[in-house]
Design a protein around this motif. Sequence first.
Motif, mmCIF file in Angstrom:
data_model
loop_
_atom_site.group_PDB
_atom_site.id
_atom_site.type_symbol
_atom_site.label_atom_id
_atom_site.label_comp_id
_atom_site.label_asym_id
_atom_site.label_seq_id
_atom_site.Cartn_x
_atom_site.Cartn_y
_atom_site.Cartn_z
ATOM 1 N N GLY A 193 0.796 -1.223 0.000
ATOM 2 C CA GLY A 193 0.000 0.000 0.000
ATOM 3 C C GLY A 193 0.827 1.270 0.000
ATOM 4 N N ALA A 194 2.059 1.186 0.509
ATOM 5 C CA ALA A 194 2.913 2.366 0.560
ATOM 6 C C ALA A 194 3.304 2.872 -0.817
ATOM 7 C CB ALA A 194 4.165 2.065 1.377
ATOM 8 N N ALA A 195 3.230 2.016 -1.828
ATOM 9 C CA ALA A 195 3.591 2.440 -3.188
ATOM 10 C C ALA A 195 2.670 3.534 -3.703
ATOM 11 C CB ALA A 195 3.564 1.240 -4.131
ATOM 12 N N ALA A 196 1.485 3.662 -3.115
ATOM 13 C CA ALA A 196 0.528 4.671 -3.575
ATOM 14 C C ALA A 196 1.026 6.091 -3.365
ATOM 15 C CB ALA A 196 -0.808 4.473 -2.860
ATOM 16 N N GLY A 197 2.028 6.272 -2.505
ATOM 17 C CA GLY A 197 2.526 7.617 -2.242
ATOM 18 C C GLY A 197 3.850 7.937 -2.899
ATOM 19 N N ALA A 198 4.263 7.127 -3.850
ATOM 20 C CA ALA A 198 5.590 7.306 -4.451
ATOM 21 C C ALA A 198 5.517 7.879 -5.858
ATOM 22 C CB ALA A 198 6.326 5.972 -4.485
ATOM 23 N N ASP A 199 6.600 8.523 -6.260
ATOM 24 C CA ASP A 199 6.738 9.023 -7.629
ATOM 25 C C ASP A 199 7.449 8.018 -8.526
ATOM 26 O OD1 ASP A 199 5.774 11.802 -7.063
ATOM 27 O OD2 ASP A 199 7.548 11.785 -5.762
ATOM 28 N N PRO A 235 0.639 5.376 -8.267
ATOM 29 C CA PRO A 235 -0.121 6.473 -8.870
ATOM 30 C C PRO A 235 0.066 6.539 -10.384
ATOM 31 C CG PRO A 235 1.171 7.241 -6.987
ATOM 32 C CD PRO A 235 1.631 5.856 -7.287
ATOM 33 N N ALA A 236 -0.869 7.153 -11.056
ATOM 34 C CA ALA A 236 -0.816 7.237 -12.517
ATOM 35 C C ALA A 236 0.443 7.953 -12.991
ATOM 36 C CB ALA A 236 -2.059 7.944 -13.037
ATOM 37 N N HIS A 237 0.898 8.945 -12.203
ATOM 38 C CA HIS A 237 2.059 9.715 -12.642
ATOM 39 C C HIS A 237 3.381 9.017 -12.340
ATOM 40 C CE1 HIS A 237 2.314 10.713 -8.327
ATOM 41 N NE2 HIS A 237 3.587 10.995 -8.581
ATOM 42 N N ALA A 238 3.349 7.962 -11.531
ATOM 43 C CA ALA A 238 4.592 7.336 -11.072
ATOM 44 C C ALA A 238 5.273 6.539 -12.179
ATOM 45 C CB ALA A 238 4.308 6.420 -9.881
ATOM 46 N N VAL A 239 6.594 6.512 -12.118
ATOM 47 C CA VAL A 239 7.382 5.665 -13.017
ATOM 48 C C VAL A 239 7.455 4.279 -12.392
ATOM 49 C CG1 VAL A 239 9.618 5.308 -14.124
ATOM 50 C CG2 VAL A 239 8.734 7.626 -13.821
ATOM 51 N N LYS A 240 7.034 3.278 -13.149
ATOM 52 C CA LYS A 240 6.966 1.906 -12.639
ATOM 53 C C LYS A 240 8.102 1.076 -13.254
ATOM 54 C CE LYS A 240 2.649 1.689 -13.976
ATOM 55 N NZ LYS A 240 1.257 1.208 -14.225
ATOM 56 N N VAL A 280 2.358 -8.345 -16.084
ATOM 57 C CA VAL A 280 2.782 -7.042 -15.574
ATOM 58 C C VAL A 280 3.740 -6.331 -16.521
ATOM 59 C CG1 VAL A 280 3.949 -5.864 -13.659
ATOM 60 C CG2 VAL A 280 2.453 -7.819 -13.195
ATOM 61 N N LEU A 281 4.583 -7.075 -17.195
ATOM 62 C CA LEU A 281 5.674 -6.494 -17.987
ATOM 63 C C LEU A 281 5.216 -5.417 -18.976
ATOM 64 C CD1 LEU A 281 8.712 -6.570 -18.511
ATOM 65 C CD2 LEU A 281 8.330 -8.451 -20.120
ATOM 66 N N PRO A 282 4.162 -5.637 -19.766
ATOM 67 C CA PRO A 282 3.775 -4.593 -20.737
ATOM 68 C C PRO A 282 3.262 -3.307 -20.085
ATOM 69 C CG PRO A 282 2.828 -6.733 -21.307
ATOM 70 C CD PRO A 282 3.350 -6.850 -19.916
ATOM 71 N N LYS A 283 2.914 -3.371 -18.803
ATOM 72 C CA LYS A 283 2.383 -2.203 -18.103
ATOM 73 C C LYS A 283 3.473 -1.365 -17.442
ATOM 74 C CE LYS A 283 -1.725 -4.943 -16.934
ATOM 75 N NZ LYS A 283 -2.535 -5.522 -15.814
ATOM 76 N N LEU A 284 4.685 -1.890 -17.401
ATOM 77 C CA LEU A 284 5.788 -1.186 -16.757
ATOM 78 C C LEU A 284 6.350 -0.103 -17.674
ATOM 79 C CD1 LEU A 284 7.733 -4.242 -15.286
ATOM 80 C CD2 LEU A 284 6.074 -2.776 -14.118
ATOM 81 N N GLN A 318 11.278 10.140 -18.145
ATOM 82 C CA GLN A 318 10.049 9.373 -18.101
ATOM 83 C C GLN A 318 8.940 10.128 -17.361
ATOM 84 O OE1 GLN A 318 7.574 6.860 -19.252
ATOM 85 N NE2 GLN A 318 9.670 6.181 -19.639
ATOM 86 N N LEU A 319 9.285 10.784 -16.265
ATOM 87 C CA LEU A 319 8.293 11.572 -15.523
ATOM 88 C C LEU A 319 7.771 12.722 -16.369
ATOM 89 C CD1 LEU A 319 9.963 11.595 -12.005
ATOM 90 C CD2 LEU A 319 7.663 10.754 -12.498
ATOM 91 N N ALA A 320 8.676 13.376 -17.092
ATOM 92 C CA ALA A 320 8.262 14.484 -17.953
ATOM 93 C C ALA A 320 7.342 13.989 -19.062
ATOM 94 C CB ALA A 320 9.494 15.166 -18.541
ATOM 95 N N ALA A 321 7.672 12.842 -19.645
ATOM 96 C CA ALA A 321 6.839 12.296 -20.715
ATOM 97 C C ALA A 321 5.454 11.931 -20.192
ATOM 98 C CB ALA A 321 7.521 11.071 -21.325
ATOM 99 N N LYS A 322 5.368 11.396 -19.002
ATOM 100 C CA LYS A 322 4.079 11.036 -18.441
ATOM 101 C C LYS A 322 3.242 12.271 -18.128
ATOM 102 C CE LYS A 322 3.586 7.136 -16.247
ATOM 103 N NZ LYS A 322 3.615 5.943 -15.402
ATOM 104 N N ARG A 323 3.909 13.320 -17.668
ATOM 105 C CA ARG A 323 3.185 14.576 -17.412
ATOM 106 C C ARG A 323 2.614 15.150 -18.703
ATOM 107 N NH1 ARG A 323 7.286 15.640 -13.477
ATOM 108 N NH2 ARG A 323 8.527 16.727 -15.042
ATOM 109 N N GLU A 324 3.423 15.098 -19.750
ATOM 110 C CA GLU A 324 2.965 15.618 -21.037
ATOM 111 C C GLU A 324 1.758 14.833 -21.546
ATOM 112 O OE1 GLU A 324 6.062 15.836 -23.895
ATOM 113 O OE2 GLU A 324 7.325 17.181 -22.681
ATOM 114 N N ARG A 325 1.806 13.513 -21.393
ATOM 115 C CA ARG A 325 0.679 12.696 -21.849
ATOM 116 C C ARG A 325 -0.567 12.968 -21.046
ATOM 117 N NH1 ARG A 325 4.779 8.644 -22.364
ATOM 118 N NH2 ARG A 325 4.173 7.680 -20.376
#
Length: 364
Positions: free
Chosen positions: A75-81, A105-110, A135-139, A354-361
């Motif tokens: 559950g702690a992963a919910a608060g990470a970037d 979170p949606a914005h987090a790099v997995k 899981v692999l294709p979602k990372l 990766q974080l910047a690309a996710k923000r842009e999307r």
Amino acid sequence: MKIAFYGSSLLSSYWNGAATYYRGMLFELARRGYDITFYEPDAFDRQSHRDIDPPDWARVVVYPATETACQAVIGAAAGADVVVKASGVGVFDDELLEGVMAVAPAHAVKIFWDVDAPATIASLRADDGLVMHRVLPKLDMVLTYGGGPPVIAAYEALGARFCRPIYNALDPATHHPVGADPRYAGDLNFLANRLPDREARVEEFFLKPAAALADRRFLIGGEGWGDKSMPANVRKAGHVGTADHNAFNTSALAVLNVARDSMADVGFSPATRVFEAAGAGACLITDAWEGIELFLTPEEEVLVARDGQDVADHLLRLTPERARAIGEAARQRILSEHTYARRAAEVDALLRDQLAAKRERSLA
């Protein structure tokens, strides 16, 4: 930027060869401003064999090796970037992988960070039902600590969006030259835990030359070797904590590296021991594997052996003067090209891109 990192252990190297890799990488990422929490299970008696106290550059959460505790740390992963699940945690690996990536979170790099990529890939190819296939294709990315082009190609063929090796390296503050210690004196020292997929190679590259050179002193360190039959000129040191690695490496004429079967087959997979020995200025003899020249130059900075006879021949020709010259040349090469500070700069750039690309999307 918060990183939630789920791995085997940051605090203990006991049956945990990845410990120094985690420490070197995460320390340097912390220096770059990352807020890191490392989640490790209380398993395999590691907590009673700690090499370090909890550091001031990362928060370490040690949780019981139970399903309830596993769900709590997921559950702690919910608060990470940045959410990282490393391979080989040892307990609840599938539950952790699927769980932390689901709550991130949606914005987090997995990220799946694979410290034994050849073995993981072999498992994935052999079993279509593994959780990793879902899981692999979602990372966002797979990072590995070795493997080079073969591992990149294999992971992308299996469905990874992006794969990049982040190789082992040197933390010069931890591994460096020290004075010789009589406890570890020898002609050839070898440090590794006993594992099924390395034992035959240890017999070839370490025990065979020991048997052939009865007048030379051989020392083996690591867990699991106690009941292994060995020549009379081989001493067993048992577990060698990281605080003694420098002395172990500097007290012998030469130090041996032997890759696990899968890593030798794939190549481009220098173990942590390669960089630790080089950082201490030790003369390293390594079994042959593809890609060694990317890290050390054969005959100048490392001695390469195709088999046990080559190891014996290297020892017979090696003088203390040449050993010191090879060790110092290796130390200078590693300090200039292969430190964790350089690796962390590479990871930092990947994360920020990766974080910047996710923000842009998300804004599109």
